[in-house]
Enzyme design. Structure first.
Site, mmCIF file in Angstrom:
data_model
loop_
_atom_site.group_PDB
_atom_site.id
_atom_site.type_symbol
_atom_site.label_atom_id
_atom_site.label_comp_id
_atom_site.label_asym_id
_atom_site.label_seq_id
_atom_site.Cartn_x
_atom_site.Cartn_y
_atom_site.Cartn_z
ATOM 1 C CG HIS A 1 -4.450 9.855 0.221
ATOM 2 N ND1 HIS A 1 -3.122 9.701 -0.113
ATOM 3 C CD2 HIS A 1 -4.533 9.512 1.533
ATOM 4 C CE1 HIS A 1 -2.447 9.299 0.949
ATOM 5 N NE2 HIS A 1 -3.276 9.169 1.957
ATOM 6 C CE LYS B 1 -3.603 4.762 0.493
ATOM 7 N NZ LYS B 1 -2.188 4.654 0.875
ATOM 8 C CG ASP C 1 -1.829 1.173 1.274
ATOM 9 O OD1 ASP C 1 -2.964 1.033 0.758
ATOM 10 O OD2 ASP C 1 -1.447 2.252 1.786
ATOM 11 C CE1 TYR D 1 0.952 7.967 2.318
ATOM 12 C CE2 TYR D 1 1.376 5.677 1.761
ATOM 13 C CZ TYR D 1 0.576 6.634 2.364
ATOM 14 O OH TYR D 1 -0.569 6.248 3.009
HETATM 15 P P1 NAD Z 1 0.941 1.537 11.885
HETATM 16 O O1 NAD Z 1 -0.191 1.504 12.824
HETATM 17 O O2 NAD Z 1 1.154 0.431 10.923
HETATM 18 O O3 NAD Z 1 2.200 1.783 12.817
HETATM 19 C C1 NAD Z 1 3.492 1.734 12.327
HETATM 20 C C2 NAD Z 1 4.433 1.846 13.520
HETATM 21 O O4 NAD Z 1 4.178 0.766 14.437
HETATM 22 C C3 NAD Z 1 5.880 1.652 13.085
HETATM 23 O O5 NAD Z 1 6.441 2.867 12.715
HETATM 24 C C4 NAD Z 1 6.506 1.057 14.342
HETATM 25 O O6 NAD Z 1 6.874 2.119 15.185
HETATM 26 C C5 NAD Z 1 5.389 0.303 14.984
HETATM 27 N N1 NAD Z 1 5.499 -1.161 14.746
HETATM 28 C C6 NAD Z 1 5.296 -1.844 13.586
HETATM 29 N N2 NAD Z 1 5.443 -3.162 13.775
HETATM 30 C C7 NAD Z 1 5.750 -3.339 15.090
HETATM 31 C C8 NAD Z 1 6.013 -4.480 15.884
HETATM 32 N N3 NAD Z 1 5.973 -5.728 15.369
HETATM 33 N N4 NAD Z 1 6.297 -4.282 17.186
HETATM 34 C C9 NAD Z 1 6.313 -3.049 17.722
HETATM 35 N N5 NAD Z 1 6.064 -1.928 17.018
HETATM 36 C C10 NAD Z 1 5.785 -2.067 15.704
HETATM 37 O O7 NAD Z 1 0.840 2.950 11.102
HETATM 38 P P2 NAD Z 1 0.854 3.437 9.604
HETATM 39 O O8 NAD Z 1 2.136 3.139 8.931
HETATM 40 O O9 NAD Z 1 0.446 4.849 9.636
HETATM 41 O O10 NAD Z 1 -0.317 2.601 8.910
HETATM 42 C C11 NAD Z 1 -0.096 1.492 8.058
HETATM 43 C C12 NAD Z 1 -0.256 1.886 6.615
HETATM 44 O O11 NAD Z 1 -1.536 2.476 6.384
HETATM 45 C C13 NAD Z 1 0.700 2.989 6.141
HETATM 46 O O12 NAD Z 1 2.006 2.553 5.991
HETATM 47 C C14 NAD Z 1 0.033 3.418 4.862
HETATM 48 O O13 NAD Z 1 0.260 2.478 3.835
HETATM 49 C C15 NAD Z 1 -1.425 3.409 5.298
HETATM 50 N N6 NAD Z 1 -1.885 4.748 5.739
HETATM 51 C C16 NAD Z 1 -2.882 5.352 5.018
HETATM 52 C C17 NAD Z 1 -3.367 6.594 5.397
HETATM 53 C C18 NAD Z 1 -4.471 7.228 4.622
HETATM 54 O O14 NAD Z 1 -4.770 8.404 4.831
HETATM 55 N N7 NAD Z 1 -5.090 6.524 3.701
HETATM 56 C C19 NAD Z 1 -2.834 7.268 6.528
HETATM 57 C C20 NAD Z 1 -1.810 6.620 7.247
HETATM 58 C C21 NAD Z 1 -1.369 5.367 6.854
#
Ligand code: NAD
Length: 275
Positions: free
Chosen positions: A108, A75, A45, A50
């Site tokens: 988005h 997106k 994704d 990004y």
């Molecule tokens: P997430 O909830 O996936 O959190 C990521 C964070 O969690 C990492 O930076 C790390 O600090 C921690 N983490 C990950 N794996 C771990 C583990 N096994 N143990 C401990 N800590 C851990 O947050 P995200 O990246 O914002 O969301 C996932 C995806 O969603 C994004 O990468 C993106 O592709 C998407 N996204 C979309 C939007 C949107 O507006 N559509 C906004 C934000 C994110």
């Protein structure tokens, strides 16, 4: 270990677990996505905003994985909403990704004050008809935004990608989406590390019971709720850990204990305020 798939309303299948690359440094993206593909992920994704589509594309090309085994989402950014601007934006995304089509193209954010999202949705319908995206959907849409697209469009969005994690479970939007055949994708599934999700007893107790980490328990909670999820990490070890979630199952009581953590607590932006 095989990842379950969900059949979208377009008829195409999406792997329920993927890898998200929000805030993955463009310089590091090729290496990090390569780690994810090596760990077994086939669903990535990304988004134009990004700035790392080229790195995703480089990792895909280097992997040699057949295109039809991959599921790639990108997106349409807010400033590209409109008709011609959306057509130009998908072409640019495809060029950066080095792909002839994406599997899923999303609006988005609704940016409702600008009121271009229905026009943009109609452009996405054309993008799908042109074969540039297999499925189309939306992100950060509230119920009124979904209602407007359902009333004015001829394709039902395949997904709505929204902030969703144990402290912010979005039940009204999930219910509305389920009633219309729209699947939910969770962003920030681990709360983006912005609160102490992994210290919650509901997660630590289940983690201990199953010999797993609290992050794995959180991912399992999403999966067992039918949610499409793509946690992000820069670390190869956590990338692999987050994929290793198919050898245990949370009980009804364990799921209910996590359900009880809902606190209406956003960690990201309110879609009504993003314009
Ligand atoms: P997430 O909830 O996936 O959190 C990521 C964070 O969690 C990492 O930076 C790390 O600090 C921690 N983490 C990950 N794996 C771990 C583990 N096994 N143990 C401990 N800590 C851990 O947050 P995200 O990246 O914002 O969301 C996932 C995806 O969603 C994004 O990468 C993106 O592709 C998407 N996204 C979309 C939007 C949107 O507006 N559509 C906004 C934000 C994110």
């Amino acid at each position: 270990m095989s990842v379950p798939t969900i059949t979208l309303n377009s008829g195409h299948e999406i792997p329920q677990l993927g890898f998200g690359v929000f805030k993955v440094d463009p310089e590091q993206t090729e290496r990090i996505v390569t780690d994810a593909l090596e760990a077994g992920y086939r669903h990535i994704d990304t988004a134009a905003i990004y700035g790392n589509e080229a790195g995703v594309g480089a990792a895909i090309e280097k992997s040699g994985i057949p295109r039809d085994e991959l599921f790639i989402t990108t997106k349409l950014w807010n400033s590209d909403q409109g008709t011609q601007s959306a057509f130009d934006a998908i072409d640019l995304s495809l060029e950066k990704l080095g792909l002839e089509y994406v599997d899923l193209y999303l609006i988005h954010w609704p940016t409702a004050q600008r009121d271009l999202y229905l026009e943009s949705w109609l452009a996405l319908e054309q993008i799908a008809a042109d074969g540039k995206s297999r499925s189309i959907g939306v992100s950060n849409f509230q119920v009124p935004h979904l209602e407007k697209v359902l009333a004015g469009g001829s394709v039902v969005p395949a997904v709505n990608q929204i902030e969703l994690h144990p402290a912010f479970q979005q039940r009204p939007i999930r219910e509305f989406a389920a009633g219309h055949g729209i699947h939910i994708e969770a962003w920030g599934p681990l709360g983006q590390g912005k609160y102490d999700l992994f210290g919650e007893t509901a997660l630590t107790a289940a983690a201990e019971a199953h010999g797993k980490s609290p992050a794995q328990v959180a991912i399992r909670w999403h999966l067992q709720n039918g949610i499409i999820v793509f946690p992000k990490s820069n670390s190869a070890e956590r990338i692999a850990q987050n994929f290793d979630v198919f050898d245990f199952e949370l009980s009804a009581d364990e799921l209910a204990a996590i359900d009880a953590l809902d606190a209406g607590k956003r960690v990201g932006a309110n879609p009504d305020e993003v314009n």
